[in-house]
Design a protein around this motif. Structure first.
Motif: not given
Length: 336
Positions: A312-334
């Motif tokens: 994972y040469q950059t955080v872009h590569h690693g975070l793309q893989a993380a999105v695949y593992l974790v799934g879509p995010g959902t915004a919540t109240s602060p």
């Protein structure tokens, strides 16, 4: 056994002890396994894992390690460690001192002291050791690139305990060098991974935690947990003695850009930006401590001496893989 006869394979395998077998330690163990192969049939070293929790023994056995009951806060429980392993991976963090502890004591790492006292056996044999430290020992460098030869400017008690641990380790290695002692220190920045607890920015994005405005922002470095585990193995077998290595990917970006990138990948709103003065009123002291230090870690030594090629040469590569593992995010109240 007849003269000249080779020892059985189980006696020729290297003996390794892992101290602090949390997420990264478990990833190290998995690297010694082959897909579809029983953990105990792997051809890697004979591995023992120190743990103070008997409840974790089954999971450690499943990863191919023999668990040992011991607690770094209780020196008597460590007596069996002397001469047990030829190589040691020390990933245990210093203990958090109790409230009211004097600053001079709060900046010491007693766990590392107890471990080093236990490792040398009566025969004088000392192991080779890899220690997982933190890049926080460098302190603030106002966004400059930092190499392993830069002076340490640690300012938080958390980072000062790591400085203390490094000093203890270097002194121990010098004292027992004739007995084979060697230490390789890895200085580690922010660790992330989609399959690591709290290993992505998603939680902070969902909570709406604000970030510093661009003129106040700080540079941070990162490493994917899988690449860190591979760096540990490289240091264990190839690391030069009495050497320090920064372990970081090729990213060079401000903290706010890191979270904005994560927000884009998870399709969430960008966090609000505030001034440092506003952050001091709104954010926790721990979070603020990271926002007061700016540096970019050079990984030249990691590449040239350990020969590590990042997956994972950059955080872009690693975070793309993380999105695949974790799934879509959902915004919540602060306030959630």
């Amino acid at each position: 056994m007849a003269a000249g006869q080779a020892l059985p394979a189980r006696f020729r395998r290297q003996r390794v002890l892992i101290v602090g077998c949390g997420d990264v330690g478990q990833r190290v163990l998995r690297l010694w396994q082959r897909p579809g192969q029983d953990a105990h049939a792997a051809r890697g070293p004979l591995v023992r894992a120190l743990s103070s929790s008997p409840q974790r023994f089954d999971s450690l056995r499943a990863l191919g390690a023999t668990p040992l009951l011991g607690n770094l806060d209780e020196p008597r429980s460590l007596r069996r460690l002397a001469g047990l392993a030829q190589r040691v991976v020390h990933l245990a963090p210093p203990a958090q001192p109790a409230a009211g502890t004097p600053p001079a004591l709060a900046s010491r790492d007693l766990r590392t002291r107890h471990l080093l006292q236990a490792l040398v056996c009566r025969a004088g044999q000392a192991p080779q050791l890899v220690y997982g430290s933190t890049s926080g020992v460098y302190g603030n460098w106002d966004g400059a690139w930092v190499t392993e030869t830069h002076p340490l400017r640690a300012s938080t008690a958390r980072a000062l305990r790591r400085v203390d641990a490094e000093r203890q380790l270097r002194a121990w290695a010098r004292r027992f060098v004739a007995s084979g002692a060697a230490v390789h220190v890895l200085r580690i920045p922010g660790i992330y991974a989609g399959d690591r607890e709290g290993g992505t920015p998603l939680g902070r994005l969902q909570r709406g935690t604000p970030l510093l405005r661009r003129e106040d922002d700080v540079y941070t470095s990162h490493i994917h947990a899988d690449d860190l585990a591979r760096a540990v193995l490289r240091a264990l077998w190839r690391g030069m003695p009495q050497r320090i290595t920064n372990v970081a990917d090729d990213s060079a970006m401000p903290m706010g850009d890191y979270f904005d990138l994560a927000a884009d990948l998870w399709r969430l709103p960008h966090p609000a930006r505030i001034s440092l003065a506003e952050a001091e009123q709104q954010l926790s002291p721990t979070l603020l401590s990271f926002m007061r230090e700016s540096r970019r870690l050079s990984n030249t030594r990691m590449r040239q001496e350990l020969g590590l090629v990042l997956r994972y040469q950059t955080v872009h590569h690693g975070l793309q893989a993380a999105v695949y593992l974790v799934g879509p995010g959902t915004a919540t109240s602060p306030d959630a």
